[in-house]
Design an enzyme around this catalytic site. Sequence first.
Site, PDB file in Angstrom:
ATOM      1  CD  GLU A 124      -5.752   9.669  -5.781  1.00 41.83           C
ATOM      2  OE1 GLU A 124      -4.748   9.004  -6.098  1.00 41.83           O
ATOM      3  OE2 GLU A 124      -6.092   9.895  -4.605  1.00 41.83           O
TER       4      GLU A 124
ATOM      5  CE  LYS B 171       8.710   0.944  -1.944  1.00 45.79           C
ATOM      6  NZ  LYS B 171       7.345   1.331  -2.322  1.00 45.79           N
TER       7      LYS B 171
END
Lengths: 583, 164
Positions: free
Chosen positions: A283, A359
Site C-alpha cells: 500500500e 481489541k
Amino acid sequence: MKVKIKIDGIEYEVPSHYTVLDACKEAKIDIPTLCFLKGLNETGACRMCVVEVDGARSLQASCVLKVRDGMKIKTNSKRVQQSRVTTLELLLANHNKDCLKCNRNGKCELQDLAERFHIKNIYFDSFEKRTPLYDDTSFSIVRDQSKCILCGRCITACEKTAGMSILTYIHRGFEAVVGTGFNYKLEDAGCLYCGQCINVCPVGALKEKTHIERVWDAINDSTKHVVVQTAPAVRASIGEEFGLEIGTRCTGKMVSAIRRLGVDKVFDTNFGADLTIMEEGYELLNRLKNGGELPLLTSCSPGWIRLVEQYYPEFIPNLSTCKSPQQMFGAVIKSYYAEKMNIDPKDIFVVSVMPCSSKKYEMNREEMERDGIKDVDAVLTTREIGNMIREVGIQFTDLEDEDFDHPLGEYTGAGVIFGATGGVMEAALRTVADILENKDLDEFEYEAVRGVEGIKEAEVEIGGKKLNIAVAHGGENAKKLMDLVKNSKKQYHFIEIMGCDGGCVNGGGQPYVKANVRNTGIDVRKLRANALYEEDTIKQVRKSHQNESVQRLYKEFLEKPNSHKSHELLHTHYTKRELFPIK
Amino acid sequence: MAKLDLSKAKYAKLKKFIDENQGETCGLMPVLHQAQEIFGCIPIEVQKFISEELNVSVAEIYGVVTFYSRFSTEPVGEYVIGVCLGTACYVKGAQKIIDDIGSKLNIKPEQTTKDGKFTLTATRCIGACGLAPVITINDDVYGRLTPDQIPEILSKYTDELEGE
Ligand code: SF4
Ligand code: SF4
Ligand code: SF4
Ligand code: FES
C-alpha cells in the site's frame, strides 16, 4: 547536593531533590502509599503516606514533601500509625467490600494495605447509602464506582499518558465520584479504550469486559473448532501472571499452556502481522508511486484508530486501509483455513489473546465481519488467559516449551517486534527496502525507530528514495505528532502510531504492575520490549515477505498483495465519530 | 424545561470574550462565568463549544461545573422555589408542601415548568426553623406555611409576569 536528615532518630545523608518518601526508601523503610505513582500521579491526595515532621503541626504527605537540611522525621509514632489506620478505615467504609467475588481479589492494593495494617474494625459504613454507577455498556471497559477509592490515578493516566482526559472528578465532598463528562457512556465520551486507566487502578473499579465464559463455552462445545491466536506482546508479559520477572520471554510455555486448555489449534498473530506488512508495505509503495494520500498512517492499533476517528477525522484518508493483524488473522482463518480444513466457517471459533483492551472493541466493529460471521469471536487479555490457566491448575512455570501449530503459527522476527513501539515501522521498512532494491539486504535493523522516546523521527534512504518517517506511541504523543504533521511543511511519508505508551507491550490488557513495583523506577515498557527484540534476533527468518506460509497463502488463495481478494478480506474503512453526541 | 436560548448571537458573545482574553492565558473559570451569565446555565452544547475553543476536554469542564454550585447545567426558571426539607420543616409538613407545589405546577422537584417560570427544588435546612415550614422564592421567604396558601403565593409571581 546532599542534605542531612534524621529518620526515626537515625541520621542519613540524601540528595536534596529527594522527597521524604524517597529518603525513607533509602533508609529501608517502606512507607505505605496509595495514590502515588512516581512521575505520573504526585498529588498528595490520599494521605496514606503521612509522616510526622518536627516543627510541623499536622502530619505531612511524604510522597510530595521535599527533604530539607536538618529535617527530623518520624515514621513510626503512634500518631502516624493511627492516622494511617483511620485513613484506611474511612476508605473501607465507602467501599463495596465484596472481595471474594471481585476481579482484583488477591491482586488488590487496598487489600494489601488492609492486611498490612491488620484492619479489624470498619467503624463507618456509609457505603450502603450510595447508588454507585456500574457501567458495562462499552465493548472494552467496565467501570464499577462502588469499588472506586477516588485516588485519581486513572484521571492522571488518561490525561498524561492517553492524552485524553476522559475521566475526572465530578461533584464534590461526599458526592464526589470519578466519571465522564455529563456521565456519557465511554463510547461517546471520547475514550480510546486503551485501558491505561485500568492498568493504574489499584482496585477493582476499572476492568476489562471479560470474555472468559464464552471461551470456556466454545471449548466445551464439541461442534466448535476453537482456534487461538496470540499477539506478540503477550509472550513478553504472560510470565508475570505466574510470578516470573518482568521481561521474561515465555513463548513456548505460553503455547503449551494454551494448548492444555483444550483448544484445537494454537496459532500466532505474528502470522497476521507478517501478512499486514505485505499488505501495508505494498500500500505504501502504491501510494508513493501513484501520488496517493501521504503520510500513510499505520492502522494496527484500535485505540489509535479511535483517536483519528474522533479527534483527527481529516486524516482518515491517510490511514492504511489494512485491518489489524488480529482481524486479518481471523479473516484468513474463516476463509482460507476453513476451506483447507474443510470446516464450515460458522463452526470455527477464533479466540485472540491480546495485551489490549481496545481489541475487544475492535472485534465488535461492524466492518469486522463477513456475511454475518465475525472475523474474531472472543478477545482475552493477558490477565484473563492467566486467570484461565490458573483456574484449571496448569503449572505454567513447570511446562516444557512447545511450538505453535502449522501453518498459521509460522512467523518471522519482523512479526514479533510489532509488539513494541517502532516495531511495525521497522518490519515494514525491512520488507519495503528489499522490494525496492530487489535483493535480500543484510542491513535491516533500524535502531532509529526503537526505544521508548515519545516521538521518534528519521530520514531513511531506501531504493534511492528518501523517506521521512515518524513513530509515536500513547495518545498524548500521538496528538503531538499529528499536530506537528498538520502544521509543519515537511512531507512525511510513513508514520507508525500505537494507542498505548510503549506500544502493545504496555497495553491495557497486560498484567497489573502494582504501584510499589512501578515506583521503584523500572521501565516496564523497555523490559518487555527487550524480550521481543531478543526473539527477533533468534528467529531464522526476520523479514515478513520471507514467511513461507504467507507466501503460500498468496499463491494458493490471495494471489498477490492488495489483490481484489485481499481487499475483500483484509482491508477495511473508517468512520468519523462525533464526541458527546446530543440526544 | 425552561427556555434555553442557544442562539448564534450568544455563542458569538462567548467567542468574543474568549478571543479578547486569549492573550492573558484565558483560563477556564472566567470563561465558565461568562457562559453561565450569557446562557443562564452551561449545558452540554456550550461545554462542547468551550472544549473546542480552549482545547480542554468536556470531562474537565464538567468536573469544574459540577464542583461549584454557582454553575448549573440546566436552565433554571425565572423563579426558583426552594422548599426546606430540613428536620424542623419536615416535621411540620414540608413534604406535603413540596408535593402540592409540584402538582400545582405539574413538575417534580428539581424540574422547571415548561414556560420557564418556576424551578422547584428541595433544600437542606436554611436556618429559619422558627418559621417552619419555610419556602423561598428567589429572595422572598415565606414561613409558617399551610398548603392552602400556596395558590395565592404562586399567583403573585404569575400575575406579576403577565403584568410586565
Ligand atoms: S477492590 Fe480490593 S478491597 Fe475492594 S472488593 Fe475488590 S479486592 Fe476487595
Ligand atoms: S481507556 Fe484510555 S482513553 Fe479511555 S478513559 Fe481509560 S485511559 Fe482514558
Ligand atoms: S477508578 Fe481506580 S484509579 Fe480511578 S480514582 Fe477510582 S480507584 Fe483510583
Ligand atoms: S498522599 Fe502520598 S500516597 Fe497518597
